[in-house]
Design a protein around this motif. Sequence first.
Motif, PDB file in Angstrom:
ATOM      1  N   GLN A   1       0.677  -8.122   0.766  1.00 39.21           N
ATOM      2  CA  GLN A   1       1.295  -6.928   0.214  1.00 39.21           C
ATOM      3  C   GLN A   1       1.346  -7.045  -1.301  1.00 39.21           C
ATOM      4  O   GLN A   1       1.377  -8.149  -1.855  1.00 39.21           O
ATOM      5  CB  GLN A   1       2.714  -6.760   0.765  1.00 39.21           C
ATOM      6  CG  GLN A   1       3.415  -5.475   0.373  1.00 39.21           C
ATOM      7  CD  GLN A   1       4.848  -5.443   0.893  1.00 39.21           C
ATOM      8  OE1 GLN A   1       5.675  -6.283   0.531  1.00 39.21           O
ATOM      9  NE2 GLN A   1       5.151  -4.492   1.756  1.00 39.21           N
TER      10      GLN A   1
ATOM     11  N   THR B   1      -0.962   3.666  -0.906  1.00 40.38           N
ATOM     12  CA  THR B   1      -0.744   2.979   0.369  1.00 40.38           C
ATOM     13  C   THR B   1      -0.116   3.870   1.440  1.00 40.38           C
ATOM     14  O   THR B   1      -0.201   3.546   2.622  1.00 40.38           O
ATOM     15  CB  THR B   1       0.158   1.752   0.168  1.00 40.38           C
ATOM     16  OG1 THR B   1       1.416   2.170  -0.403  1.00 40.38           O
ATOM     17  CG2 THR B   1      -0.498   0.752  -0.775  1.00 40.38           C
TER      18      THR B   1
ATOM     19  N   LEU C   1      -5.100  -5.972   0.138  1.00 41.63           N
ATOM     20  CA  LEU C   1      -3.817  -5.428   0.588  1.00 41.63           C
ATOM     21  C   LEU C   1      -3.903  -5.072   2.065  1.00 41.63           C
ATOM     22  O   LEU C   1      -4.845  -4.407   2.500  1.00 41.63           O
ATOM     23  CB  LEU C   1      -3.447  -4.194  -0.232  1.00 41.63           C
ATOM     24  CG  LEU C   1      -3.172  -4.410  -1.722  1.00 41.63           C
ATOM     25  CD1 LEU C   1      -2.780  -3.104  -2.382  1.00 41.63           C
ATOM     26  CD2 LEU C   1      -2.088  -5.449  -1.925  1.00 41.63           C
TER      27      LEU C   1
END
Length: 356
Positions: free
Chosen positions: A51, A175, A265
């Motif tokens: 993350q 995201t 990610l």
Amino acid sequence: MKHLALILAGSLALLACSKEEPAPEPVRPVLSVEVKSQDQANLGRFAGYIQARYESNLGFRVPGRIARRAVDVGAEVEKGALLAVLDPTDQQNQLRAAQGDLARVQAQWINAQANARRQQELFNRGVGAQAQLDIAQTDLKTTQASLDQARAAVDQARDQLDYAQLHTDHAGIVTAWNAEAGQVVSAGQQVVALARPDIKEAVIDLPANLAERLPPDVVFLVAAQLDPGVHTTATVREIEPQAQSATRTRRARLTLADTPAAFRLGTAISVTLSSAVAPRIELPLSAVQEVDGKSRIWVIDMQNQTVQHRDISVVSRTASHVLLDGGVQPGERVVSAGVNSLKPGQKVKTDEDSPR
């Protein structure tokens, strides 16, 4: 009679030979493990993901209906990039109204300025009253203040119109979207999540009891689940102070020693926790035989391919392994399965290492 005696003698000789040469015991195939000394205690393995350390939840500074979204989830955007747009009708109307008020006040200010100048000229010639001049100058100051206020209202209305467009204040990756086109949102409502990809960290959930007793020298080995060859170490940056009520786990955020290119990610990772301990020996539980209240193992003589039992002292045991404080040396090979059917000195045939 002579022939009968010879036959009896031969039979006795054959019986004697059969007693002197018993049939050899069969060679028994066994599974075995090589004894290794361990100086690291495995505290567990946990799944997690990569993350961004810094993630912003962005929203419009004014309320309105979303007219369109300019980017999708996963898009990389530069600083200042357009993310979404509100229907600007309300903001445009407010700007027009503010501009109309400004035009009206500007006209009033021009009249007040002309009146004050005229009263000043009359007063200078001695034909005007001081009271009229004071009133004109006061009206001019009041109108000037109204003009400043009207200009500020126009600037504010222009800002409100600009706020109908949502731009990024830093480069990042989208995201998540929390709103769709056509949806009405309030000012400050979270609309889109934007992550900065330059600094990444590992995120895992630890059992609450483990999180509370992590040793100071704990080592975190972080590896990609799809490619364990891609790995690095990490240290604890933050552990949430309270456990989640449903899972009784506490979220831990780990700072990576380095960031392999494969750690994108959202990459699924496996994090192994270990801690340094005094050298010890661990064997499979199936290698231990209990006889008359004593624990023993079967050690293989690799040169002669035979086995001998040896008493050991078990320090602790789990459902699958035992921990010894001695009795066997690193490098020796121990039978790991089938110990209950072995005899001292029995010939065995070893196979590859069985799973530990």
